[in-house]
Design a protein around this motif. Structure first.
Motif, PDB file in Angstrom:
ATOM      1  N   LEU A  43      10.736   8.160  -1.087  1.00  0.00           N
ATOM      2  CA  LEU A  43       9.737   9.216  -0.957  1.00  0.00           C
ATOM      3  C   LEU A  43       8.419   8.806  -1.608  1.00  0.00           C
ATOM      4  N   SER A  44       8.498   8.221  -2.779  1.00  0.00           N
ATOM      5  CA  SER A  44       7.295   7.743  -3.460  1.00  0.00           C
ATOM      6  C   SER A  44       6.635   6.623  -2.663  1.00  0.00           C
ATOM      7  N   PHE A  45       7.442   5.755  -2.079  1.00  0.00           N
ATOM      8  CA  PHE A  45       6.935   4.653  -1.261  1.00  0.00           C
ATOM      9  C   PHE A  45       6.142   5.179  -0.069  1.00  0.00           C
ATOM     10  N   LEU A  46       6.728   6.127   0.670  1.00  0.00           N
ATOM     11  CA  LEU A  46       6.069   6.655   1.865  1.00  0.00           C
ATOM     12  C   LEU A  46       4.827   7.478   1.513  1.00  0.00           C
ATOM     13  N   SER A  47       4.895   8.263   0.435  1.00  0.00           N
ATOM     14  CA  SER A  47       3.737   9.063   0.042  1.00  0.00           C
ATOM     15  C   SER A  47       2.579   8.188  -0.408  1.00  0.00           C
ATOM     16  N   TYR A  48       2.888   7.024  -0.958  1.00  0.00           N
ATOM     17  CA  TYR A  48       1.825   6.088  -1.352  1.00  0.00           C
ATOM     18  C   TYR A  48       1.268   5.349  -0.134  1.00  0.00           C
ATOM     19  N   MET A  49       2.146   4.947   0.781  1.00  0.00           N
ATOM     20  CA  MET A  49       1.748   4.133   1.931  1.00  0.00           C
ATOM     21  C   MET A  49       0.960   4.926   2.970  1.00  0.00           C
ATOM     22  N   ILE A  50       1.054   6.250   2.950  1.00  0.00           N
ATOM     23  CA  ILE A  50       0.382   7.053   3.962  1.00  0.00           C
ATOM     24  C   ILE A  50      -1.132   6.886   3.878  1.00  0.00           C
ATOM     25  N   PHE A  51      -1.659   6.679   2.680  1.00  0.00           N
ATOM     26  CA  PHE A  51      -3.106   6.580   2.512  1.00  0.00           C
ATOM     27  C   PHE A  51      -3.661   5.223   2.984  1.00  0.00           C
ATOM     28  N   PRO A  52      -3.055   4.093   2.629  1.00  0.00           N
ATOM     29  CA  PRO A  52      -3.517   2.841   3.252  1.00  0.00           C
ATOM     30  C   PRO A  52      -3.314   2.824   4.764  1.00  0.00           C
ATOM     31  N   ALA A  53      -2.226   3.456   5.241  1.00  0.00           N
ATOM     32  CA  ALA A  53      -2.015   3.530   6.690  1.00  0.00           C
ATOM     33  C   ALA A  53      -3.123   4.332   7.355  1.00  0.00           C
ATOM     34  N   LEU A  54      -3.543   5.426   6.730  1.00  0.00           N
ATOM     35  CA  LEU A  54      -4.660   6.213   7.258  1.00  0.00           C
ATOM     36  C   LEU A  54      -5.952   5.407   7.251  1.00  0.00           C
ATOM     37  N   SER A  55      -6.152   4.596   6.227  1.00  0.00           N
ATOM     38  CA  SER A  55      -7.365   3.775   6.149  1.00  0.00           C
ATOM     39  C   SER A  55      -7.461   2.824   7.331  1.00  0.00           C
ATOM     40  N   ILE A  56      -6.318   2.281   7.747  1.00  0.00           N
ATOM     41  CA  ILE A  56      -6.296   1.386   8.905  1.00  0.00           C
ATOM     42  C   ILE A  56      -6.402   2.171  10.202  1.00  0.00           C
ATOM     43  N   VAL A  86      -6.944  -6.676   3.960  1.00  0.00           N
ATOM     44  CA  VAL A  86      -7.933  -6.140   3.021  1.00  0.00           C
ATOM     45  C   VAL A  86      -7.423  -4.853   2.375  1.00  0.00           C
ATOM     46  N   ILE A  87      -6.795  -4.004   3.172  1.00  0.00           N
ATOM     47  CA  ILE A  87      -6.320  -2.716   2.656  1.00  0.00           C
ATOM     48  C   ILE A  87      -5.289  -2.921   1.546  1.00  0.00           C
ATOM     49  N   GLU A  88      -4.460  -3.946   1.668  1.00  0.00           N
ATOM     50  CA  GLU A  88      -3.463  -4.209   0.626  1.00  0.00           C
ATOM     51  C   GLU A  88      -4.126  -4.536  -0.705  1.00  0.00           C
ATOM     52  N   GLN A  89      -5.311  -5.159  -0.644  1.00  0.00           N
ATOM     53  CA  GLN A  89      -6.054  -5.429  -1.864  1.00  0.00           C
ATOM     54  C   GLN A  89      -6.593  -4.142  -2.473  1.00  0.00           C
ATOM     55  N   VAL A  90      -7.105  -3.255  -1.617  1.00  0.00           N
ATOM     56  CA  VAL A  90      -7.695  -2.000  -2.097  1.00  0.00           C
ATOM     57  C   VAL A  90      -6.650  -1.145  -2.798  1.00  0.00           C
ATOM     58  N   PHE A  91      -5.437  -1.081  -2.235  1.00  0.00           N
ATOM     59  CA  PHE A  91      -4.392  -0.203  -2.773  1.00  0.00           C
ATOM     60  C   PHE A  91      -3.360  -0.947  -3.621  1.00  0.00           C
ATOM     61  N   SER A  92      -3.610  -2.228  -3.896  1.00  0.00           N
ATOM     62  CA  SER A  92      -2.690  -3.036  -4.728  1.00  0.00           C
ATOM     63  C   SER A  92      -1.277  -3.035  -4.163  1.00  0.00           C
ATOM     64  N   ILE A  93      -1.171  -3.301  -2.870  1.00  0.00           N
ATOM     65  CA  ILE A  93       0.125  -3.358  -2.200  1.00  0.00           C
ATOM     66  C   ILE A  93       0.561  -4.825  -2.097  1.00  0.00           C
ATOM     67  N   PRO A  94       1.740  -5.168  -2.592  1.00  0.00           N
ATOM     68  CA  PRO A  94       2.185  -6.568  -2.580  1.00  0.00           C
ATOM     69  C   PRO A  94       2.736  -6.997  -1.225  1.00  0.00           C
TER      70      PRO A  94
END
Length: 312
Positions: A173-186, A254-262
């Motif tokens: 749940l934490s994973f998906l709630s965090y990933m929704i914002f970088p996904a929206l950015s793309i 680029v988005i992974e850099q903005v949101f610190s996604i490994p």
């Protein structure tokens, strides 16, 4: 079948060219031996390492061996971490693919209803507002949208904690709630483009002769739109969305850099900075494979959706 075989040949040739150019480019950019040993290494130590790694052999021989191993799943060993590149890539790739899939789903479920609604209300207030909004959004790069979402939803509203990425196996749940914002950015720029394209496609279909025939049979505007125009209008839009999947992977770097996604994008940028060429080469080829395969699938689907392609 002839069309598909032709596309397959193009796919293989494209991958071969990309892999060769990537291999040659990283061989010419700089000497990884210096980065591995440091500036204090003696010429003898540098030469011994070059011989161990095979850098003193002809370029074509090195490429041939690398290609054979790559096809077999052996992507080499990381210069920085001294572990197989395949392990590093397989660890990071699922995160990037999930991010891309989420961006794709958001693009489909948001853009298609909005595109239909703007076409139904042509020249209305909603249509005009969406037209202006689309133009603004398409002019903003995804990374800046990511920064805005981080500021608004992360720092102001505290919907998520920037930089606090959690793996899906730890807390889905934490994973998906965090990933929704970088996904929206793309997805947001693609949503704007898709809405504009679908609106234009629907209005173009509504002016065709077969639509006037449908009107003459007593159908109203909504009946004509849903029963006749929408199917044909979706053909170029579906292809555009399918092709966008490949571009979404590139945008995730680029988005992974903005949101610190490994993810694999962040691994690519770090490997470029450290001149970890085996990792960079593998990721570049994998990204190229993703792009050409998605485009191939889109071309094949387009052929079967629109029979006119077969005649051409």
């Amino acid at each position: 079948m002839k069309y598909i075989l032709k596309k397959l040949c193009t796919l293989v040739i494209t991958l071969f060219i990309v892999s060769f150019l990537a291999f040659c480019a990283f061989q010419l950019i700089g000497d990884p031996v210096t980065a591995m040993l440091g500036t204090n290494a003696t010429p003898e130590q540098a030469e011994a390492l070059r011989e161990t790694l095979g850098f003193n052999r002809p370029l074509l021989v090195q490429y041939g061996e690398w290609l054979v191993h790559f096809v077999q799943g052996d992507m080499g060993v990381s210069y920085s971490y001294n572990i197989p590149v395949s392990e590093m890539v397989l660890e990071k790739l699922p995160i990037t693919l999930i991010l891309t899939l989420m961006a794709f789903v958001l693009t489909v479920i948001i853009s298609i209803p909005l595109g239909i609604l703007t076409a139904r209300r042509e020249n209305g207030i909603f249509d005009r507002v969406m037209t202006v909004l689309n133009q603004v959004v398409m002019a903003i790069p995804p990374f800046f949208i990511g920064i805005l979402l981080t500021c608004v939803f992360g720092l102001i509203l505290h919907v998520f904690q920037p930089g606090n990425f959690d793996m899906v196996r730890n807390d889905p749940l934490s994973f998906l709630s965090y990933m929704i914002f970088p996904a929206l950015s793309i997805a947001i720029p693609r949503i704007a483009m898709t809405v504009k394209m679908l609106r234009t496609s629907i209005l173009e279909q509504m002016g065709q002769d077969y639509i006037r025939t449908a009107y003459s049979r007593g159908h109203d505007r909504d009946g004509v739109l849903w029963g006749h125009a929408l199917r044909n209008a979706l053909i170029p839009v579906v292809t555009f969305i399918a092709v966008s999947v490949a571009e979404m992977v590139a945008g995730s770097i680029v988005i992974e850099q903005v949101f610190s996604i490994p993810g694999i994008g962040r691994l690519l940028l770090v490997s470029i900075a450290t001149r970890d060429f085996p990792v960079v080469q593998a990721i570049v080829v994998i990204l190229a494979l993703w792009v050409v395969v998605v485009n191939f699938i889109a071309d094949v689907l387009y052929q079967y959706i629109d029979p006119r392609i077969r005649l051409n």
